[in-house]
Design a protein around this motif. Structure first.
Motif, PDB file in Angstrom:
ATOM      1  N   ASP A   4       0.824  -1.202   0.000  1.00 49.96           N
ATOM      2  CA  ASP A   4       0.000   0.000   0.000  1.00 49.96           C
ATOM      3  C   ASP A   4       0.864   1.261   0.000  1.00 49.96           C
ATOM      4  O   ASP A   4       0.512   2.263  -0.632  1.00 49.96           O
ATOM      5  N   ASN A   5       2.001   1.206   0.698  1.00 51.85           N
ATOM      6  CA  ASN A   5       2.926   2.343   0.672  1.00 51.85           C
ATOM      7  C   ASN A   5       3.438   2.596  -0.740  1.00 51.85           C
ATOM      8  O   ASN A   5       3.552   3.746  -1.182  1.00 51.85           O
ATOM      9  N   ALA A   6       3.763   1.514  -1.456  1.00 48.65           N
ATOM     10  CA  ALA A   6       4.287   1.648  -2.816  1.00 48.65           C
ATOM     11  C   ALA A   6       3.218   2.185  -3.762  1.00 48.65           C
ATOM     12  O   ALA A   6       3.504   3.017  -4.635  1.00 48.65           O
ATOM     13  N   VAL A   7       1.988   1.717  -3.596  1.00 45.65           N
ATOM     14  CA  VAL A   7       0.904   2.228  -4.439  1.00 45.65           C
ATOM     15  C   VAL A   7       0.686   3.717  -4.184  1.00 45.65           C
ATOM     16  O   VAL A   7       0.542   4.511  -5.122  1.00 45.65           O
ATOM     17  N   GLN A   8       0.689   4.104  -2.913  1.00 42.28           N
ATOM     18  CA  GLN A   8       0.515   5.519  -2.582  1.00 42.28           C
ATOM     19  C   GLN A   8       1.656   6.354  -3.166  1.00 42.28           C
ATOM     20  O   GLN A   8       1.438   7.437  -3.722  1.00 42.28           O
ATOM     21  N   ALA A   9       2.886   5.839  -3.066  1.00 42.38           N
ATOM     22  CA  ALA A   9       4.039   6.568  -3.597  1.00 42.38           C
ATOM     23  C   ALA A   9       3.974   6.690  -5.113  1.00 42.38           C
ATOM     24  O   ALA A   9       4.439   7.683  -5.684  1.00 42.38           O
TER      25      ALA A   9
END
Length: 314
Positions: free
Chosen positions: A100-105
């Motif tokens: 989820d962090n990577a998608v947000q980034a």
């Protein structure tokens, strides 16, 4: 087109393989008390941890994956100019916030990269795809190996995207841990009630080892076998049968929470290696990551391969 592949520390691949194939690592930070250990897949540091006093406190460790801001900075400062397309392949989102962090980034990266690339002399667009491998440890590595194979074979980006999504949905991961008490302590520390005190105590008293199966983001026990050696021998024998029947990709990835010399002496492992050789399947060995070891304990075995639906049989 320059295609980059990004994985995280929990992806159990040999360091040499990561380096030879130019895979980019998203490190995970492990904190035990006041000691902070960055998991950069440094095999010497991991083996030193196993032998040191901190390993006895591993169940109380806190693991922190890259934040969305750290991922954004890595891409904008380096990867948007090093590559034209990046596949970021993360540990299953059901066990970590990293996906989820990577998608947000990715939203910030794709909206901010253009002036950075232009300043570096690149006027072509940059693309990023975040893929949930839906698995852990050695099983997570199967998708990364397939990404390298596709890239090196000259597959197009759409072909890679479709194939990698398909493989991730069909990777089976299996794990056998040596110490159920450790697993129970770790689960309690993380607020995970999947390993109860009674089952841990009973299993340890009777030397019963559960075989855990990871598939499409879920992890559940599929067998209980008396004795660690018997359990791993049954697991290796089962994997050998799946190899002989034909896998979706020509690789089996295995990781071990200790020196690989110990892995190679486990019952059934030589036979599995011979079966893989006979069927043109690469058996890829890796030392389990520090992240993996603090989560499942020293001496655990994980193994992964891409295959159709099946039922484990001892």
């Amino acid at each position: 087109m320059r295609i980059g592949i990004v994985v995280d520390s929990a992806c159990d691949l040999p360091v040499g393989y990561l380096q030879r194939n130019n895979l980019v690592l998203l490190p995970i930070t492990v904190r035990i008390g006041d000691t902070i250990l960055p998991d950069n897949r440094d095999e010497e540091a991991t083996l030193a941890f196993i032998k040191g006093p901190l390993s006895d406190q591993g169940a109380e460790a806190e693991t922190t994956p890259y934040s969305s801001e750290q991922i954004r900075d890595l891409f904008l400062h380096r990867l948007v100019t090093d590559f034209d397309q990046v596949f970021c392949m993360t540990i299953t989102r059901t066990r970590s916030p990293l996906h989820d962090n990577a998608v947000q980034a990715s939203y910030a990266i794709l909206s901010e990269y253009k002036p950075i690339r232009q300043a570096a002399g690149y006027n072509s667009p940059f693309s990023l795809r975040v893929i949930d491998t839906q698995n852990l440890f050695a099983a997570q590595a199967v998708s990364a190996v397939e990404a390298v194979r596709l890239r090196d074979s000259g597959a197009t980006v759409p072909q890679m995207r479709e194939r990698l999504e398909l493989v991730a949905a069909n990777v089976h991961g299996y794990m056998i841990t040596r110490d159920l008490y450790y697993m129970r302590a770790r689960a309690r520390h993380k607020g995970d009630r999947s390993v109860g005190l009674f089952s841990a105590a009973l299993g340890s008293a009777l030397d019963i080892k559960p075989v855990l199966h990871g598939y499409r983001g879920n992890t559940e026990p599929v067998a209980k076998i008396k004795g660690f050696d018997n359990a791993v021998q049954s697991l290796f024998g089962f994997v050998g049968k799946r190899v002989a029947a034909g896998l979706m990709t020509p690789v089996v990835c295995v990781s071990y929470g200790g020196p690989l010399e110990e892995l190679r002496t486990l019952p059934g492992y030589r036979e599995l290696r011979d079966t893989c050789d006979q069927h043109g399947v690469t058996l890829m060995e890796a030392l389990m990551s520090l992240t993996g070891m603090v989560n499942v304990g020293k001496g655990a075995v994980t193994i992964g391969f891409a295959d159709g639906p099946h039922v484990f049989s001892a």
